[in-house]
Design a protein around this motif. Sequence first.
Motif, PDB file in Angstrom:
ATOM      1  N   ILE B  13      -2.858  10.092  10.017  1.00 54.30           N
ATOM      2  CA  ILE B  13      -2.909   9.850  11.471  1.00 54.30           C
ATOM      3  C   ILE B  13      -3.522   8.478  11.764  1.00 54.30           C
ATOM      4  CG2 ILE B  13      -4.057  10.587  13.618  1.00 54.30           C
ATOM      5  CD1 ILE B  13      -3.651  13.490  12.608  1.00 54.30           C
ATOM      6  N   ILE B  15      -3.590   5.841   9.783  1.00 57.43           N
ATOM      7  CA  ILE B  15      -2.661   4.766   9.395  1.00 57.43           C
ATOM      8  C   ILE B  15      -1.589   4.591  10.468  1.00 57.43           C
ATOM      9  CG2 ILE B  15      -0.872   4.083   7.741  1.00 57.43           C
ATOM     10  CD1 ILE B  15      -2.559   5.384   5.523  1.00 57.43           C
ATOM     11  N   PHE B  16      -0.990   5.716  10.875  1.00 62.12           N
ATOM     12  CA  PHE B  16       0.081   5.634  11.882  1.00 62.12           C
ATOM     13  C   PHE B  16      -0.436   4.998  13.170  1.00 62.12           C
ATOM     14  CE2 PHE B  16       3.079   9.297  10.309  1.00 62.12           C
ATOM     15  CZ  PHE B  16       3.185   8.636   9.103  1.00 62.12           C
ATOM     16  N   SER B  17      -1.586   5.499  13.639  1.00 64.17           N
ATOM     17  CA  SER B  17      -2.116   4.994  14.905  1.00 64.17           C
ATOM     18  C   SER B  17      -2.511   3.524  14.785  1.00 64.17           C
ATOM     19  CB  SER B  17      -3.328   5.815  15.327  1.00 64.17           C
ATOM     20  OG  SER B  17      -2.974   7.183  15.346  1.00 64.17           O
ATOM     21  N   ILE B  19      -1.240   1.204  12.947  1.00 67.17           N
ATOM     22  CA  ILE B  19      -0.093   0.294  12.975  1.00 67.17           C
ATOM     23  C   ILE B  19       0.448   0.155  14.398  1.00 67.17           C
ATOM     24  CG2 ILE B  19       2.313   0.053  12.227  1.00 67.17           C
ATOM     25  CD1 ILE B  19       1.407   0.649   9.437  1.00 67.17           C
ATOM     26  N   ILE B  20       0.491   1.270  15.124  1.00 64.20           N
ATOM     27  CA  ILE B  20       0.947   1.181  16.514  1.00 64.20           C
ATOM     28  C   ILE B  20      -0.010   0.296  17.316  1.00 64.20           C
ATOM     29  CG2 ILE B  20       1.372   2.492  18.650  1.00 64.20           C
ATOM     30  CD1 ILE B  20       3.525   2.934  16.488  1.00 64.20           C
TER      31      ILE B  20
END
Lengths: 430, 614
Positions: B13, B15-17, B19-20
């Motif tokens: 979570i 990592i995903f957040s 990058i966004i």
Amino acid sequence: MSREQKNIFQNIDWIITGLFLLLVLLGWLNIYAAVYNDDHNNILDISQKYGKQMMWIAGALIIAIVVLIFDANFFTAFPYPIYIASVLSLIAVIFFGTEVSGSKSWFRFGDFGLQPAEFGKFAVCLALAKYMSAMNTRVEHFQTKVIAFSIVLFPALLIVLQKEAGTALVYTTFIFVLFREGFSGNILLGGFFTTLLLLSALLVNKTVLVILLALIAAVISFAIWVSSRNRKKAKRVIWAVFALLIIASGAVLGVDRAFSKMKPHQKTRINVFLGKEVSKDMKKKAGYNVNQSLIAIGSGGFSGKGFLQGTQTKYNFVPEQSTDFIFCTVGEEWGFLGSAFILFLFLALILRILFIAERQRSSFSRIYGYGVASILFFHVTVNVGMTIGLAPVIGIPLPFFSYGGSSLWAFTILLFIFIKLDSNRLLILR
Amino acid sequence: MTSQFSDRKYVIIVIFSAIILIFLTRLFYIQLIDDQYKLTARNQAFRYMVDYPARGNVFDRKGKRLVYNQAAYDLIVIPRQVKKLDTAEFCKVLSIDRKIFLKRMEKAILPPNSSRKPSIFEKEISIEHSSILQEKLYKFPGFFLQPRTLRKYPEPIAPHLLGYVGEVSEKITDTSSYYMDGDYIGISGLEKAYEKVLRGIKGTHIEVVDVHNRPQGSYMNGMYDTAAVAGKDIVCTIDAKLQAYGEKLMLNKIGSVVAIEPSTGEILAFISSPGYDPNLMVGSALPKNYKILQQDTLKPLFNRALMASYPPGSIFKLINSLVGLQEGTLTPENLYPCRGGYPIMGGKPKCHAHSSPRDLVGAISTSCNSYFCYVFRGIIDAKKFGTTKKGYEVWRNHVLTFGLGKPLGSDLPYELRGNVPSIEYYMKKFFGKNDFKSSTIVSLSIGQGELGILPLQMANVMCIIANRGFYYIPHTIKSIDGKSIDQLGFRKKQITTINPKHYEIVVEGMAKVVESGTAAMQKIDSVPYCGKTGTAQNPHGKDHSVFVAFAPKENPKIAISVVVENAGFGSQFAAPVASLMMELYTTDTIKRPEVEKRMFEMDLIHKIQPIKKQ
Ligand SMILES: [Zn+2]
């Protein structure tokens, strides 16, 4: 709770479904804006991309319903046949496909085309979920790792053979799934360093790089040898270091070869991203896409130029604006607000999928959910990243947004299988 | 089984957040911080097209058109769009050679131009030529014609008054927010003075183009477009007939004529000779013709009426008379002797032969130098002032109210001031710490010495005498766009410090000049008028012939000053020109064809020129 579902919409997650519908609708509006001109503005004009996309969307909704009608057990029971069928179609397209701008990845039916590579993703997702969730699978076993990687890499290899290296790269995203399922945390680091190595292999002269790697390996080995008290263990580590060196060198040389076999347009695109010197003419052309994309998005400002008011996207300054560069239309016409909103929608969708995956009782459903989230994440990252100059120009679509039936349908199937699995979670014991 | 790894979801979570979040930061930067993309987008997709308004026309006081616009075309090129050009044929159509073609294309591509932007390839193609070009234009993609207007002068008169229009200089484009490179602007005369009125306001419209530079229509339905506002027509005070007649009379003579309507200050004729055909100073021919005219030794570009400062000579005696009368140091009955010169200072300044002594009227009509030396010294040496210096100051202050020694403030650009020497000037030049002596500056009595008066000022002095004590600032504008020009300040009466009653005797003297004095040869039948001859000293050659006058004597309609350079006595050359012009203006006919013919044919330039050439 009865064992039989009375209504196919029963228990489905409306947040995911809602986000899906919203993204598809916004995607269509942006395709309309990108293609729109005063001569053609009937939204159902089949000669225009938005007219066709309307049909793709209708098809996607039908597909979604069909997926929901299927018994959830179908997806848990038949991942391998689906996987094999998908692999066969990937092989078939190499021989029987239609060549489109250098790539042989399309089956053409008149005006419409299908791209098997797009459908490979959910097949891999299913197969991986099936394999990883099997009772006798033990993550610690070397064999497990080999098989898991093979399930992912085999279709990727076939896609590379179709000269669609960009699409093949999507499969690297499964490292997130494997990580979640207990593969060593090094897999993420490995992924990170592999990306770095691949990029540097393209950037630096290969011989220099191999010598450099050898030197690093020698230095590390020497350091281990000197510092280690346990000579036997140190010997093993040094062997491992040299094994890694050989693999890395092989990868470097492999990348170089693969690169030299790439289609010229891909080569320049990647070179431009890396800032490597290329002939000026080619540089102009490849860097042009990214630059125009940045101009379109950057000129959007805070709240954008308004629907249908984009100049850069509407008047073709941005290439491939309805497919790979659809995000430019968002950036230009809706500005920072719109772009941020779309990114939030995607993030919300992905996090919601993760959240739901985590609440699954069956590990099959969870693994599958992670696969879906990872694929979506990779697509969003690379697609949006390239439009804002943060990722190399790899021609992969923005999920639900980009023009094109294959990707929309493939993502719909991918997502709705998960919705179906989730809606059934209470029916599955254990 | 897998719950042991469930904490790993947080890693994913994050990592995903993250990058966004990186993407949002990047978007924030390129969309909100960095302006370059917005600028580039505009440059790429917008063509800012300028709409040039038609420049206003100029009419004379009777409604005759003096200046209007003639359509022409500029050939525009967008280098990017030039494809498969048959250079040889293209050059042939334009009658240019390949070298010029390449040079111009280079210019169109290099900054500040660019291969995407339209720029002018050839200027001002005549309508006739452009129609030939238009037919062949389809063969030359990337080239198109853009309408442009050029000034046209139907009667080639009054070049110095009308002025000319030329391309705006870099100095102006750098400081002005209105003018852009390649724009036209009034450079002199009325064109400069009324630039803002005549030019109108440029409009712009934004044209959106696609990646192939094809027009796609207006931007946001023209929300940001501005319509061009047409220039306003102006009516000037010039009488075209009188002006043309004066120019004809001044042909082959160097000098100037200024005629003013005394009751309004409206300039009726404004001539600087030699002049030139204003049609020469138009468009692309301008730089070449300007250079030719500039190199002409007769200085046709020099506006003598406004910029040539002459010692006024005998006409200044009128002013000295008025100051003397006002200060009471002179009465009309005063008699002063003349013995071929001013007796007090050993016969200098000299005078011509005439009966002596004379009274004021007699002295004016014969232009007696001696008499006015008495008058001038009588004023500044007057006991009531205490010192001569004080007397001079009083005298000078009177003189300044005649509109001398300073710019009159007419509406014409580049008006000079002339010169009425200050006390400080004289102290420095002559006296130092010594006393201020009237004998040293006695030449001021007869309008010589350091005095400098412009032809416009001379004519204005005539207005003052004609009006018996006041003038209106001379001007050339009569109405703008049909509306009167009350607010421009030309309606304000300018009053001299001389009591109006003192003017009559001077008027009488001037009438005598025409009846029986120095201008007796130039009477106009049925129109009694007043005049005064003068001879302006010229240290560089033969003296200048000067004549000032107004007509008729009562209710004057026209006041005039004529200077003919290097022509000698005022009565010989300047007086006939002035009298003929006044005759035409007051009676609308010329009843002295022999005088007219003599003046038309008189060539003072080529009498002088051959000497210079050999
Ligand atoms: Zn005398």
